[in-house]
Design a protein around this motif. Structure first.
Motif, short mmCIF file in Angstrom:
data_model
loop_
_atom_site.label_atom_id
_atom_site.label_comp_id
_atom_site.label_asym_id
_atom_site.label_seq_id
_atom_site.Cartn_x
_atom_site.Cartn_y
_atom_site.Cartn_z
N MET A 80 14.44 54.08 -17.71
CA MET A 80 13.92 55.42 -17.61
C MET A 80 14.60 56.21 -16.50
O MET A 80 14.53 57.42 -16.48
N ALA A 81 15.24 55.51 -15.58
CA ALA A 81 15.89 56.19 -14.46
C ALA A 81 17.06 57.06 -14.91
O ALA A 81 17.36 58.06 -14.27
N GLU A 82 17.69 56.71 -16.01
CA GLU A 82 18.85 57.47 -16.49
C GLU A 82 18.47 58.61 -17.42
O GLU A 82 19.32 59.42 -17.78
N GLU A 83 17.21 58.68 -17.79
CA GLU A 83 16.77 59.70 -18.73
C GLU A 83 16.55 61.04 -18.02
O GLU A 83 16.28 61.08 -16.83
N ALA A 128 7.74 63.09 -13.34
CA ALA A 128 8.48 61.95 -13.89
C ALA A 128 7.72 60.68 -13.54
O ALA A 128 6.73 60.70 -12.80
N TRP A 129 8.19 59.56 -14.04
CA TRP A 129 7.51 58.29 -13.78
C TRP A 129 7.41 58.08 -12.27
O TRP A 129 8.39 58.22 -11.55
N PRO A 130 6.22 57.78 -11.76
CA PRO A 130 5.96 57.79 -10.31
C PRO A 130 6.74 56.78 -9.48
O PRO A 130 6.90 56.98 -8.28
N THR A 131 7.23 55.71 -10.06
CA THR A 131 7.94 54.73 -9.24
C THR A 131 9.46 54.88 -9.30
O THR A 131 10.18 54.08 -8.70
N LEU A 132 9.93 55.91 -9.99
CA LEU A 132 11.38 56.15 -10.01
C LEU A 132 11.79 56.78 -8.68
O LEU A 132 11.20 57.77 -8.25
N PRO A 133 12.82 56.24 -8.03
CA PRO A 133 13.21 56.77 -6.73
C PRO A 133 13.83 58.17 -6.78
O PRO A 133 13.61 58.97 -5.89
N ALA A 134 14.59 58.48 -7.81
CA ALA A 134 15.26 59.78 -7.89
C ALA A 134 15.38 60.19 -9.36
O ALA A 134 16.46 60.15 -9.95
#
Length: 106
Positions: free
Chosen positions: A1-4, A20-26
């Motif tokens: 999901m980080a690349e989306e 965005a998803w809460p645990t994604l760093p950036a």
């Protein structure tokens, strides 16, 4: 999901809502819109993915799918990510890995 690319919500004064998803760093935020119909329309057009409350999953357009995501890094919570029907393989891979990790932690 980080690349989306993410489609996030914003309130009347521009305050974030359902980001965005809460645990994604950036996370890569492509669009920030106030209206749920606009968010889901952008998803249906294949322009990104979004999160929404599970109770709202029944209201998604027919050309999008919902995926329940159980993130072990986000304790006690689950959300639904919405994507277009023909989502990239990378999303399926991430969802599968998240489910495997969640099963191992139970």
């Amino acid at each position: 999901m980080a690349e989306e690319q993410w489609i996030v919500g914003k309130g009347l004064r521009g305050d974030p809502q359902f980001g965005a998803w809460p645990t994604l760093p950036a996370p890569r935020v492509a669009y920030a819109v106030r209206d749920w119909h606009a968010r889901l329309g952008l998803v249906a057009a294949g322009l990104g993915i979004t999160t929404l409350p599970e109770i709202a999953a029944v209201a998604v357009p027919a050309d999008v799918v919902t995926v329940r995501v159980d993130d072990p890094a986000w304790f006690g919570r689950a959300a639904v990510a919405v994507t277009r029907t023909e989502r990239p393989t990378s999303v399926d891979v991430v969802v599968a890995v998240l489910r495997e990790v969640a099963q191992e932690l139970r």
